[in-house]
Design a protein around this motif. Sequence first.
Motif, PDB file in Angstrom:
ATOM      1  N   ASN A  62       0.830  -1.207   0.000  1.00 54.26           N
ATOM      2  CA  ASN A  62       0.000   0.000   0.000  1.00 54.26           C
ATOM      3  C   ASN A  62       0.862   1.254   0.000  1.00 54.26           C
ATOM      4  N   LYS A  63       1.939   1.253   0.796  1.00 52.83           N
ATOM      5  CA  LYS A  63       2.829   2.417   0.849  1.00 52.83           C
ATOM      6  C   LYS A  63       3.522   2.647  -0.488  1.00 52.83           C
ATOM      7  N   SER A  66       0.971   4.070  -2.831  1.00 55.71           N
ATOM      8  CA  SER A  66       0.627   5.442  -2.453  1.00 55.71           C
ATOM      9  C   SER A  66       1.744   6.411  -2.828  1.00 55.71           C
ATOM     10  N   ASP A  70       1.406   9.510  -5.296  1.00 59.35           N
ATOM     11  CA  ASP A  70       1.776  10.855  -4.859  1.00 59.35           C
ATOM     12  C   ASP A  70       2.815  11.474  -5.778  1.00 59.35           C
ATOM     13  N   GLY A 305       3.265  14.648  -2.301  1.00 59.40           N
ATOM     14  CA  GLY A 305       2.298  13.877  -1.538  1.00 59.40           C
ATOM     15  C   GLY A 305       1.803  14.608  -0.309  1.00 59.40           C
TER      16      GLY A 305
END
Length: 345
Positions: A62-63, A66, A70, A305
């Motif tokens: 997920n990071k 993300s 971003d 981000g």
Amino acid sequence: MSRLIKNTVLSPLVTGPLLYLLTASPPSIRDALLLRLPIKNTTALFMSLKWLLAIGLIRKANKVLSDWADNKWIWKDDKSVWHWETEVAVVTGGSNGIGAMVAKGLVSNGIKVAVIDVQPLSEDLINCPNISFYQCDVTSRGAVQKAGKAIRAALGSPSILINNAGIGNAGNILDVSPEKLRAIFDVNLISQWYTVQEFLPDMIEKRKGHIMSTASMASFLGIAGMVDYCSTKVGALAFHEGLAQEIKYRYNCPEIKTTIIHPGWTRTRLVKPLEKALQKAGQSIMDPKTVADAMVRQILEVKGGQIILGPTAAPALRALPSWLQERIRDKTAQQATVRATTAVA
């Protein structure tokens, strides 16, 4: 400490090797480890480790996704185009507080900084090399244009814009005057249109830039006694998201970074009138240097981000059931109970 423990327990670099050693390593190693563990139910231990590993891998994936999003779906940036000794940064509201600390952090890395503010530079910035001051009311499009022209003539075209100027009121909806209401929206939100309109075109032409906005944890919920302030910070978040979309799809320039930072309560002149009430409510107050350091680090790492300096789950607040959202808002109702005049952040 609790965050450190959580990150350790959910790290695949910890749970993965541990699970391997306890289940798939040579018997001599596995048996020796199991004998040392004060746990009799090894089946439950293995199942727990498998779940922790799975959760950790999902968090890691997920990071990564993300961070990729971003970064406007650019997998790897060409950082070689950034030469800090030749870059120019504009910091609005940079004469004092967080903005002044950001300015000092940038110049310590060789970046030339143009501070635009209605207030003169604080004493610790006056003799700071590579910091230039331009008195400017950011709520005036004409004043921003005039400052932009002077900055380009003296320093060159800015590649970094930090929209940090902000003011705050403490008072109920029925008490705020039209003048204060207009002022807080003009400074905290409308000014960002003016500065972006002034400095984004050069960034597009060079296909390089970074635009950062200082928002707040108030971007994610309304607080009684600070509704005007919260509304401007919600607007700042919408501005950040829309700006990122336009940079990608209207100007086809995803190389330009956009960042928004959400600090919690921070020890600035804006928060000073509320400190006693916040302490009574059990709220911690951040050091402004913590916020400034995070902003400078984001610039130097050439990353875009959201930076959340508070509960990381805050953006997910709106996904919670209504009753739980309201309970969270109820806990903030007594945090801003004094009346305060407008103060520069």
